[in-house]
Write a protein that holds these residues in place. Structure first.
Motif, PDB file in Angstrom:
ATOM      1  N   ASP A 360      40.746  42.126  42.136  1.00  0.00           N
ATOM      2  CA  ASP A 360      39.596  42.508  41.326  1.00  0.00           C
ATOM      3  C   ASP A 360      38.573  41.373  41.390  1.00  0.00           C
ATOM      4  O   ASP A 360      38.773  40.309  40.793  1.00  0.00           O
ATOM      5  N   ASP A 362      35.440  41.217  40.223  1.00  0.00           N
ATOM      6  CA  ASP A 362      34.694  40.975  38.984  1.00  0.00           C
ATOM      7  C   ASP A 362      35.515  40.149  37.994  1.00  0.00           C
ATOM      8  O   ASP A 362      35.003  39.203  37.377  1.00  0.00           O
ATOM      9  N   GLU A 363      36.787  40.498  37.834  1.00  0.00           N
ATOM     10  CA  GLU A 363      37.639  39.791  36.877  1.00  0.00           C
ATOM     11  C   GLU A 363      38.338  38.585  37.490  1.00  0.00           C
ATOM     12  O   GLU A 363      39.003  37.832  36.772  1.00  0.00           O
ATOM     13  N   GLN A 365      40.993  38.518  39.467  1.00  0.00           N
ATOM     14  CA  GLN A 365      42.417  38.695  39.221  1.00  0.00           C
ATOM     15  C   GLN A 365      43.073  39.369  40.421  1.00  0.00           C
ATOM     16  O   GLN A 365      42.534  40.314  40.989  1.00  0.00           O
ATOM     17  N   TRP A 367      46.301  41.609  41.552  1.00  0.00           N
ATOM     18  CA  TRP A 367      47.192  42.537  40.868  1.00  0.00           C
ATOM     19  C   TRP A 367      48.156  43.187  41.850  1.00  0.00           C
ATOM     20  O   TRP A 367      47.887  43.263  43.045  1.00  0.00           O
ATOM     21  N   GLU A 435      48.737  41.809  36.444  1.00  0.00           N
ATOM     22  CA  GLU A 435      47.503  41.131  36.830  1.00  0.00           C
ATOM     23  C   GLU A 435      47.655  39.639  36.591  1.00  0.00           C
ATOM     24  O   GLU A 435      48.108  39.221  35.523  1.00  0.00           O
TER      25      GLU A 435
END
Length: 446
Positions: A360, A362-363, A365, A367, A435
């Motif tokens: 991810d 944007d975050e 992270q 996962w 995550e």
């Protein structure tokens, strides 16, 4: 929508700003009433006397029998001596009357002093120029320059009051931030304890109340750390004491005659289950530290775990790898997470297990998810299934110690990650998504 501030820092700053605003308004009013207004009145009195002199001279010249040249010379001499210029309406317009500003306070004060209606206007150049029009001389305007009028201006006063207010608010913010710094350290340490970490002892500084709270927190932190150590020691002792008789039972069982093989196999199977449960207890109380962290790629860890699953498993494992960055993790702990999730999927699924990975952006992270094609778990049981010693009786099974997913949750939280349970859209069974943050400063395991 909340308008009032919620944090202590914001409330303190708002209180200081409010008090300063009230102080500035009161100061501005007091200066206006007791400094600026008397100065205006004094200036108006001086100007009024000069205007009265001009009006008296005009009246005397009108009644005198002097010739017109003599009257003009006398008027010019007087105006030159007093600094007053006499202009007709047209001359005043040519000299910039339209660019002047009228002041009602000065007009009313001048009317009171002269005893007749008067209009006062002011223009600003290198010096302030006062324009006066009275009923005694309706066709003329009087103009005079006032060098001292600049001292009564409002702009510097307003500027200094605003500057003092801004500096006071900034000083209040710095002071409040200094006061709240120990509280922020307390907040950060409390979050570490909530994640199962052991924070360092906080320095005792700040006000007496904050020092007392910090001292109590340090004592509590020591107590929690000691309790965690005692629990780990107790669990290690219990596991050792239990394994010793289990080992003797296993040896005795293996020495049973061949006619008792069926009974021996059942006893050995039960011993293996008990050893697995003991291992789960040890895994749950184990304390990982940041010194154990290494930068790893989850794709390689997943490949390693999947490659070593027992051949007796009936499910077909499919892995969908995506390009992901490395993350700081304790490899053995993440492998334990993957193995626990795969064991659950194998035990409660039917024929298929699917593993997906991703990143991810944007975050920030990484996962991965483990899905099966089993019956799934009701939504009402999801949040309870992650608790220690909670079995899936109401969901999918009754065997085990109830620590499998609890161990997974504990390990992921210590890596400052997040775990969520839901239904797989592709397989229809349970999907567990994990995550982990990429940043080592925000996402390293404790």
């Amino acid at each position: 929508m909340r308008i009032l501030p919620r944090s202590a820092f914001a409330r303190t700053v708002a209180l200081i700003a409010g008090l300063l605003l009230i102080n500035q308004v009161v100061s501005y009013i007091m200066v206006g009433l007791y400094v600026v207004k008397p100065s205006m009145q004094q200036i108006s009195s001086v100007v009024a006397r000069q205007v009265e002199g001009v009006l008296t001279l005009d009246q005397w010249l009108s009644d005198s029998r002097l010739s017109m040249p003599e009257k003009r010379d006398l008027a010019r001499a007087y105006t030159a001596a007093t600094g007053i210029k006499l202009m007709s309406q047209n001359e005043a317009l040519q000299q910039g009357l339209t660019q002047t500003t009228g002041y009602s306070f000065l007009s009313s004060e001048m009317s009171r002093l002269l005893g007749t209606d008067a209009e006062v206007r002011i223009s600003q150049g290198k010096n302030y120029q006062v324009w006066i029009h009275t009923e005694g001389m309706p066709d003329y305007w009087l103009q005079m320059e006032l060098d001292s009028f600049d001292e009564a201006r409002f702009s510097p006063l307003l500027f200094y009051l605003i500057l003092i207010g801004i500096l006071s608010v900034l000083g209040g913010m710095l002071f409040t931030n200094w006061q709240n710094r120990p509280l922020k350290a307390l907040q950060a340490a409390a979050r570490k304890i909530g994640r199962g970490e052991v924070p360092e002892q906080l320095p005792e500084r700040g006000s007496t109340e904050v020092i007392a709270v910090t001292r109590a927190f340090n004592q509590m932190s020591k107590g929690v750390q000691q309790l965690e150590q005692d629990r780990a020691l107790l669990m290690a002792g219990v596991s050792h004491d239990l394994r010793t008789p289990l080992t003797r039972i296993r040896l005795a069982t293996e020495m049973m005659p061949p006619s008792e093989d069926f009974l021996a196999e059942g006893i050995i199977s039960d011993i293996d289950d008990m050893n697995a449960i003991i291992d789960q207890f040890i895994d749950y109380v184990r304390i990982d530290t940041s010194a154990d962290n290494e930068t790893q790629n989850l794709n390689y860890l997943i490949e390693d775990v999947v490659g070593h699953v027992p051949d007796t498993w009936k499910s077909i494992i499919t892995v969908n790898y995506q390009t992901i960055p490395d993350v700081p993790v304790r490899a053995i702990s993440i492998k334990r997470v993957l193995l626990n999730l795969l064991e659950n999927a194998e035990r409660y699924g039917r024929q298929r297990i699917q593993i997906d990975t991703g990143f991810d952006v944007d975050e920030q992270q990484v996962w991965f998810s483990v899905s099966d094609d089993g019956p799934g778990i009701p939504a009402t049981d999801v949040e309870h299934l992650l608790l220690p010693f909670t079995q899936g009786d109401k969901a999918r099974a009754t065997s085990g110690s109830g620590l499998g997913l609890a161990i997974v949750k504990r390990i992921i939280e210590r890596h400052r990650g997040h775990i969520s349970l839901g239904r797989s859209e592709q397989l229809g069974g349970l999907q567990v998504r994990v995550e982990l943050p990429v940043s080592s400063s925000a996402g390293s395991a404790p």
